[in-house]
Motif scaffolding. Structure first.
Motif, mmCIF file in Angstrom:
data_model
loop_
_atom_site.group_PDB
_atom_site.id
_atom_site.type_symbol
_atom_site.label_atom_id
_atom_site.label_comp_id
_atom_site.label_asym_id
_atom_site.label_seq_id
_atom_site.Cartn_x
_atom_site.Cartn_y
_atom_site.Cartn_z
ATOM 1 N N UNK A 83 -2.160 -5.331 2.216
ATOM 2 C CA UNK A 83 -0.777 -5.151 1.793
ATOM 3 C C UNK A 83 -0.124 -4.075 2.643
ATOM 4 N N UNK A 84 1.052 -4.385 3.147
ATOM 5 C CA UNK A 84 1.809 -3.440 3.964
ATOM 6 C C UNK A 84 3.120 -3.120 3.244
ATOM 7 N N UNK A 104 2.945 -5.906 -13.344
ATOM 8 C CA UNK A 104 2.219 -7.143 -13.029
ATOM 9 C C UNK A 104 2.127 -7.301 -11.514
ATOM 10 N N UNK A 105 3.241 -7.076 -10.852
ATOM 11 C CA UNK A 105 3.273 -7.167 -9.383
ATOM 12 C C UNK A 105 2.299 -6.178 -8.747
ATOM 13 N N UNK A 106 2.257 -4.957 -9.272
ATOM 14 C CA UNK A 106 1.342 -3.951 -8.732
ATOM 15 C C UNK A 106 -0.114 -4.388 -8.868
ATOM 16 N N UNK A 107 -0.425 -5.015 -9.988
ATOM 17 C CA UNK A 107 -1.781 -5.518 -10.183
ATOM 18 C C UNK A 107 -2.142 -6.524 -9.108
ATOM 19 N N UNK A 108 -1.203 -7.392 -8.745
ATOM 20 C CA UNK A 108 -1.462 -8.394 -7.716
ATOM 21 C C UNK A 108 -1.670 -7.745 -6.352
ATOM 22 N N UNK A 109 -0.879 -6.730 -6.044
ATOM 23 C CA UNK A 109 -1.063 -6.018 -4.777
ATOM 24 C C UNK A 109 -2.480 -5.464 -4.657
ATOM 25 N N UNK A 110 -2.942 -4.845 -5.724
ATOM 26 C CA UNK A 110 -4.270 -4.228 -5.698
ATOM 27 C C UNK A 110 -5.376 -5.281 -5.708
ATOM 28 N N UNK A 111 -5.259 -6.241 -6.593
ATOM 29 C CA UNK A 111 -6.331 -7.220 -6.796
ATOM 30 C C UNK A 111 -6.600 -8.062 -5.553
ATOM 31 N N UNK A 112 -5.552 -8.395 -4.805
ATOM 32 C CA UNK A 112 -5.722 -9.335 -3.706
ATOM 33 C C UNK A 112 -5.627 -8.674 -2.336
ATOM 34 N N UNK A 113 -5.786 -7.348 -2.282
ATOM 35 C CA UNK A 113 -5.757 -6.636 -1.010
ATOM 36 C C UNK A 113 -7.067 -5.905 -0.764
ATOM 37 N N UNK A 114 -7.413 -5.767 0.502
ATOM 38 C CA UNK A 114 -8.567 -4.969 0.896
ATOM 39 C C UNK A 114 -8.147 -3.573 1.351
ATOM 40 N N UNK A 115 -6.848 -3.376 1.562
ATOM 41 C CA UNK A 115 -6.339 -2.086 2.022
ATOM 42 C C UNK A 115 -4.829 -2.050 1.866
ATOM 43 N N UNK A 116 -4.292 -0.836 1.857
ATOM 44 C CA UNK A 116 -2.849 -0.621 1.917
ATOM 45 C C UNK A 116 -2.517 0.066 3.234
ATOM 46 N N UNK A 117 -1.480 -0.395 3.889
ATOM 47 C CA UNK A 117 -0.919 0.310 5.033
ATOM 48 C C UNK A 117 0.528 0.621 4.697
ATOM 49 N N UNK A 118 0.881 1.898 4.748
ATOM 50 C CA UNK A 118 2.231 2.325 4.386
ATOM 51 C C UNK A 118 2.999 2.726 5.632
ATOM 52 N N UNK A 119 3.989 1.930 5.977
ATOM 53 C CA UNK A 119 4.939 2.307 7.009
ATOM 54 C C UNK A 119 6.031 3.148 6.355
#
Length: 257
Positions: free
Chosen positions: A75-76, A157-172
């Protein structure tokens, strides 16, 4: 009979499904079935908390169903206000392409700006581009480079999806939404709710001040530990960001194989 200082241990009660109504609360003029089937009643019931629970449940079910087949993803996050002619837009586009070539799907909030850039770069490189939108007071909509889009009513709910289906976060570089997701991810990793989950801050000139504040104020004040600060990886290099993601994913894969 009871006096004013005693408690009635056997008050009159009425059952409403799993809910127990006692004393004056038990008096209802209609039944649940009657209220359900009565077409003449007001429509306010669709805005009550019990009905919201069903909507929330439906959003989780819809999200899980739509995203279950998404491949390993990153997730970016980044600003929706970044114009297409800005350098950060091109960075997002290049990053999306790099993630796709590394075998990762790219997930964003599905909006314009940096989110569009990442989805665009991923799609142009032949990757799987995902957008998780949110209902907002102002119209936004999913950007045209999203291959799979899901719109949500509820942020949590949206936040749960970001976490559940991501292996990492990249924050620009981004605003409050980016900061919100950043610190939620850090909290979940710190408390071991999720594991092997790197958080990359891309853009030293933008993030250095925040990183220094965490180090010099939060860490120095004993509010977090050295290991907590190490959860953040600060970089200006796309290859470095992808490398961090790949190494964490490899470690997770080995631990679960």
């Amino acid at each position: 009979m009871t006096d004013n200082n005693s408690v009635d241990e056997n008050p009159p009660e009425r059952q409403r499904g799993p809910v127990t109504l006692r004393r004056s609360q038990r008096v209802e003029l209609t039944t649940t079935d009657q209220r359900l089937l009565d077409s003449r009643g007001p429509s306010d019931w669709v805005h009550t908390d019990p009905w919201r629970v069903l909507r929330i449940q439906a959003e989780f079910v819809e999200g899980f169903g739509a995203l279950a087949a998404v491949p390993s993803a990153v997730t970016v996050f980044g600003s929706a206000r970044t114009p297409r002619d800005h350098a950060e837009y091109q960075i997002g586009r290049d990053l999306g392409g790099a993630l796709a070539r590394a075998g990762f799907a790219a997930i964003t909030g599905g909006g314009p700006g940096v989110m569009e850039a990442v989805n665009r770069g991923c799609s142009e490189a032949g990757g799987f581009s995902v957008g998780l939108g949110i209902e907002l007071p102002f119209e936004q909509g999913l950007n045209p480079f999203v291959d799979l889009g899901v719109n949500f009513r509820y942020f949590f709910v949206r936040k749960t999806m970001f976490i559940k289906y991501s292996q990492a976060f990249i924050c620009l570089p981004g605003g409050f939404g980016t900061l919100d997701e950043l610190f939620e991810a850090l909290t979940l990793v710190q408390t071991k709710k999720v594991t092997k989950f790197p958080v990359v801050l891309f853009g030293r000139s933008y993030w250095q001040g925040l990183y220094d504040w965490i180090q010099n104020s939060v860490l120095a004040g004993g509010k977090v530990g050295e290991k907590d600060l190490a959860l953040l990886h600060l970089t200006d290099d796309i290859d470095d960001a992808v490398r961090v993601v790949q190494e964490a994913h490899k470690a997770w894969d080995e631990a679960h194989s």
